[in-house]
Motif scaffolding. Structure first.
Motif, short mmCIF file in Angstrom:
data_model
loop_
_atom_site.label_atom_id
_atom_site.label_comp_id
_atom_site.label_asym_id
_atom_site.label_seq_id
_atom_site.Cartn_x
_atom_site.Cartn_y
_atom_site.Cartn_z
N GLY A 142 0.81 -1.25 -0.15
CA GLY A 142 0.15 0.04 -0.03
C GLY A 142 0.92 1.17 0.12
O GLY A 142 2.07 1.42 0.35
N THR A 143 0.34 2.57 -0.21
CA THR A 143 1.04 3.71 -0.53
C THR A 143 1.66 4.15 0.89
O THR A 143 2.81 4.38 0.91
CB THR A 143 0.12 4.74 -0.89
N LEU A 187 5.19 8.89 -2.62
CA LEU A 187 4.96 10.50 -2.30
C LEU A 187 4.11 11.20 -3.35
O LEU A 187 3.22 11.83 -3.18
CB LEU A 187 6.24 11.03 -2.20
N GLY A 188 4.32 10.76 -4.70
CA GLY A 188 3.93 11.56 -5.70
C GLY A 188 2.34 11.19 -5.94
O GLY A 188 1.39 11.96 -6.06
N ASN A 189 2.22 9.93 -6.00
CA ASN A 189 0.60 9.43 -5.73
C ASN A 189 0.04 9.67 -4.49
O ASN A 189 -1.37 10.10 -4.79
CB ASN A 189 0.75 7.64 -5.85
N VAL A 483 2.16 5.70 -13.00
CA VAL A 483 2.59 6.74 -13.73
C VAL A 483 3.93 7.58 -12.86
O VAL A 483 4.83 7.72 -13.70
CB VAL A 483 1.41 7.99 -13.68
N PHE A 484 3.59 7.77 -11.77
CA PHE A 484 4.82 8.18 -10.81
C PHE A 484 5.98 7.26 -11.03
O PHE A 484 7.42 7.55 -10.85
CB PHE A 484 4.56 8.56 -9.46
N THR A 485 5.67 5.91 -11.14
CA THR A 485 6.60 4.71 -11.11
C THR A 485 7.55 5.02 -12.30
O THR A 485 8.80 5.02 -12.25
CB THR A 485 6.19 3.69 -11.00
#
Length: 632
Positions: A142-143, A187-189, A483-485
Motif C-alpha cells: 500500500g502507499t 510520495l507523488g501518488n 505513472v509516478f513509477t
C-alpha cells in the motif's frame, strides 16, 4: 393483619399511584402514566431540539479537509527530514573518508576509499531495476506503508555508520538505491490522491460526488497544483537542513582552501571530472569519535522521527477495500501496468523531461556547486552554496501556483528556458581556482550565488511543473502510482548516467545537458500540439478484481448465501460487458486456443448456474489476458 402485611410489602413503592391494589382493574391514572413514559422515551431517543444536521455535516467535512491538509504537511515534512538526514550524513561521510589521514588513523588498511566507491555504485546503479519491483511492492504494502518502509531503510543507512565496515555500508547503500523509486512513486501518488480527496470533501454536496461518478474535467486542477507546491516548498528545505552537520560541526576541522586546492589547475568549463588535483588531506585535525557518535545519534533520532510522522500523522491514501482491490487483480497484471502506461503517447513524449529532471538536480551539486563553486571559493563555502540552492528551490516552488491563472506550459517551459540560459553561460565561464588566503578582487562568489539562485528557480519550476502536469493529465485515474513509477524510474536512469559521466570534461557534460533539455522542450511542445489537435491516446485500464467485494469480505462466485435476484443481476452485468460475447470468445481463444472458445460457447446456459460458470470462465480469461486498452 392486613395493615401489617401492607407494611411488609416491598413492592408497594414501585406501584403506580392510583392503580388498584390487585392489579386487575384500570384506574384513571394508567393511560396518563403510559403516555408520559412514551413521551419521555421519544424525547430521549429523538433529535436534540438544537441539532442542526446541515451544520454538523459541514463541521464533519471540515474536519475531513483538515485531516487531508495534515496528511500533506506530514508527508512533506517526513520526506524533507529523510532526505536531510541522508544527504547530510552522506556528505559528511564522503569528506571524512576522502581524507587520507583519517582513513589511516581510524581504520588502517580497511580500504574505506574502495568501500565508498562500491557504496556510491549501489546507490546509483540499483534504482535501474526499480521499475520491475516498485508496482509489486506498492501492491503488497500500500502507499502509506511503502513510504514508512522506505523511510525505515534510510534510517538503517544511518545506523550502519556506527560500525563502518564493508558488510554494513555496502548492503545499506544497495537498500537505499532499491528504495528510491518506490519512495518517490508513493510520495507523488500520495500527494495527488490527497488533492482528489480534498476536492471530494470540499464539494460533498455535488451530485457526482454523492453518487461517486466521474468528476468534471479539471475539477482537481486547483488542489493538485496547491498540494504539489506545498510539498516541494517543504521538501526543498532538505538541502538547507542537510548542511547543518557541515556548517556547525565539520567546518571547524577543515584545512585552509589554499592547502586543499593547492594542486587544482582548472575550474569550471575547462575542468575534467569533478575537481581534479584536490589535496588528499582536507582535514586540519581529526574529529573525536565521541563527537561523531553524537552527530550520528542526532541524525538517527531525526530519521526515527520521520518514520513516526509517516506512521502517525499520514492517513491512508485509499480505503481498505480499494487497497484490497489492487491486490486481487493478479501479480502479472500489476507487473505489466507500468509498461502498458507507456503506450500513452503523452507519457512517452515526457520521457526526455523525466531524464533531464534527474540530470539537473545532480548537476546542481556535482557541477555548479563542486566543479565551479568549491573549486574556486574553497570547501568551507560548500554549505553556503547548498543552502542558497535549497532556499531558492523552496521559495520559488510557490511560483508554480501561477498554474492556477496561466497555461500549464508556462512554468515548465519557463524553468527550461531559464536553465538553458544558465547552461550556455556556464559553457563560457571558467573561474580560477583559489590559491591564496587573501581575498581576490575578482571574487567569483557573487556570480556563483546568482547562478545557484537561478538554477534553483529552474529546479523548482521543473519539479512542481512535472508533478502537477502528471496530476492534470491523469486526473481521472484514482491510482497514479504506476505513472509516478515511470517518472521516477527515468530519473533513476538519469542518476546512473550522471554516475557514469563523472570523469568527462565539463563541456561534454554541459553539451549532454543542453541536448537533453532541447529534446525535452521539443517533445513537450509536440505533446501539447497533439492534445490541442485532440489526437486520441491509449489509457490502460486497471483490471477488475477476480472476487466480488462485500464490505471487507470476498465472496466466491459460487456462494450458497447469494439470492436468486443477485445471481440474475450478476449474470446480466457479466453479459453486458464491453465488447459482447463475441469479443470474450476472442479473448479466450487468444489465451487458451480455439478449443477453449468452443467449450465456452457450449457452456452457455439460460439458467443461473450456466451464467455463473460462464462468468467464472470469462474472469479467468480476463485474469490471464490482462486488461484491454481504453481509447479516450
Amino acid at each position: 393483619m392486613a395493615d401489617a402485611a401492607a407494611e411488609h410489602n416491598v413492592y408497594r413503592e414501585a406501584e403506580v399511584p392510583g392503580a388498584p391494589a390487585n392489579g386487575h382493574g384500570e384506574g384513571p391514572a394508567a393511560p396518563e402514566a403510559a403516555g408520559n413514559i412514551q413521551e419521555q422515551v421519544e424525547e430521549f431517543l429523538g433529535p436534540h431540539p438544537d441539532y442542526d444536521e446541515e451544520e454538523e455535516e459541514r463541521k464533519y467535512y471540515r474536519r475531513k479537509r483538515l485531516g487531508v491538509v495534515k496528511n500533506v504537511v506530514g508527508a512533506s515534512v517526513a520526506g524533507m527530514i529523510v532526505y536531510s538526514v541522508y544527504l547530510g550524513l552522506l556528505q559528511m561521510q564522503l569528506i571524512l573518508h576522502y581524507d587520507e589521514t583519517y582513513r589511516e588513523v581510524k581504520y588502517g588498511t580497511l580500504g574505506l576509499e574502495d568501500i565508498d566507491n562500491k557504496m556510491l555504485m549501489g546507490i546509483n546503479v540499483t534504482p535501474i531495476i526499480g521499475l520491475l519491483y516498485t508496482p509489486v511492492l506498492i501492491r503488497f504494502l500500500g502507499t502509506k506503508w511503502m513510504m514508512f518502509l522506505a523511510s525505515g531503510i534510510y534510517a538503517l543507512f544511518v545506523s550502519t555508520n556506527y560500525w563502518e565496515r564493508y558488510y554494513t555500508l555496502v548492503p545499506a547503500a544497495v537498500a537505499i538505491g532499491a528504495a528510491i523509486v518506490p519512495l518517490w512513486a508513493s510520495l507523488g501518488n500520495y500527494i495527488t490522491r490527497m488533492a482528489q480527496q480534498y476536492y471530494e470533501y470540499k464539494n460533498y454536496k455535488e451530485d457526482h460526488v454523492q453518487e461517486q461518478k466521474k468528476p468534471p474535467k479539471g475539477a482537481f486542477l486547483r488542489y493538485i497544483v496547491i498540494f504539489q507546491s506545498v510539498f516541494y516548498i517543504i521538501f526543498h528545505l532538505s538541502f538547507v537542513f542537510a548542511e547543518f552537520p557541515m556548517a556547525f560541526f565539520l567546518n571547524t576541522y577543515l584545512n585552509e582552501p589554499s592547502h586543499i586546492l593547492y594542486g587544482v589547475k582548472t575550474c569550471g568549463a575547462n575542468s575534467h571530472g569533478i575537481i581534479t588535483g584536490l589535496n588528499k588531506t582536507v582535514l586540519q585535525s581529526l574529529p573525536r569519535s565521541l563527537m561523531l557518535i553524537e552527530v550520528e545519534s542526532v541524525l538517527m533520532g531525526a530519521a526515527f522521527m520521520a518514520m513516526i510522522i509517516f506512521l502517525v500523522l499520514c492517513g491512508a491514501a485509499y480505503r481498505p477495500t480499494e487497497e484490497i482491490d489492487l491486490r486481487s487483480i493478479g501479480w502479472g497484471n500489476i507487473f505489466q501496468l507500468p509498461f502498458k502506461h507507456l503506450r500513452d503517447y503523452r507519457l512517452r513524449l515526457l520521457i526526455p523531461f523525466f531524464i533531464y529532471s534527474g540530470f539537473e538536480v545532480l548537476f546542481a551539486v556535482n557541477g555548479i556547486i563542486l566543479s565551479y563553486g568549491v573549486c574556486s571559493v574553497g570547501l568551507k563555502k560548500l554549505w553556503l552554496l547548498v543552502v542558497v540552492y535549497g532556499l531558492s528551490s523552496s521559495g520559488c516552488s510557490a511560483l508554480s501556483l501561477c498554474l492556477l491563472r496561466l497555461p500549464r506550459h508556462v512554468t515548465l517551459l519557463g524553468g527550461a528556458f531559464l536553465q538553458l540560459g544558465v547552461i550556455v553561460g556556464l559553457m563560457c565561464w571558467s573561474p580560477l581556482p583559489l590559491k591564496g588566503t587573501k581575498p581576490d578582487p575578482s571574487d567569483p562568489l557573487p556570480v556563483l550565488l546568482v547562478l545557484t539562485v537561478l538554477w534553483g528557480l529552474g529546479t523548482a519550476l521543473n519539479k512542481t511543473g512535472l508533478s502537477s502536469l502528471l496530476g492534470m493529465l491523469y486526473e481521472d485515474k484514482e491510482r497514479l502510482d504506476f505513472v509516478f513509477t515511470i517518472y521516477h524510474w527515468f530519473q533513476a536512469i538519469a542518476i546512473f548516467i550522471v554516475y557514469l559521466w563523472s570523469n568527462l570534461p565539463m563541456r561534454a557534460k554541459l553539451a549532454i545537458l543542453l541536448i537533453t533539455l532541447l529534446l525535452a522542450m521539443f517533445c513537450y511542445w509536440r505533446m501539447e500540439r497533439q492534445l490541442a489537435k485532440r489526437v486520441p491516446y491509449r489509457l490502460p485500464r486497471i483490471p477488475r478484481p477476480r472476487h466480488k467485494v462485500k464490505g471487507y469480505r470476498y465472496l466466491e462466485e459460487e456462494n450458497s448465501d447469494e439470492s436468486d435476484s443477485e445471481q440474475s443481476a450478476d449474470g446480466e452485468h457479466s453479459q453486458d460487458d464491453e465488447d459482447g460475447r463475441g469479443t470474450e470468445e476472442e479473448e479466450v481463444a487468444e489465451v487458451g486456443g480455439e478449443g477453449d472458445a468452443a467449450s465456452l460457447g457450449s457452456q452457455r446456459s439460460p439458467g443461473p448456474h450456466g451464467r455463473r460458470r460462464h462468468r467464472r470462465r470469462r474472469d479467468d480469461a480476463y485474469e490471464q489476458a490482462g486488461d484491454r486498452d481504453e481509447y479516450a
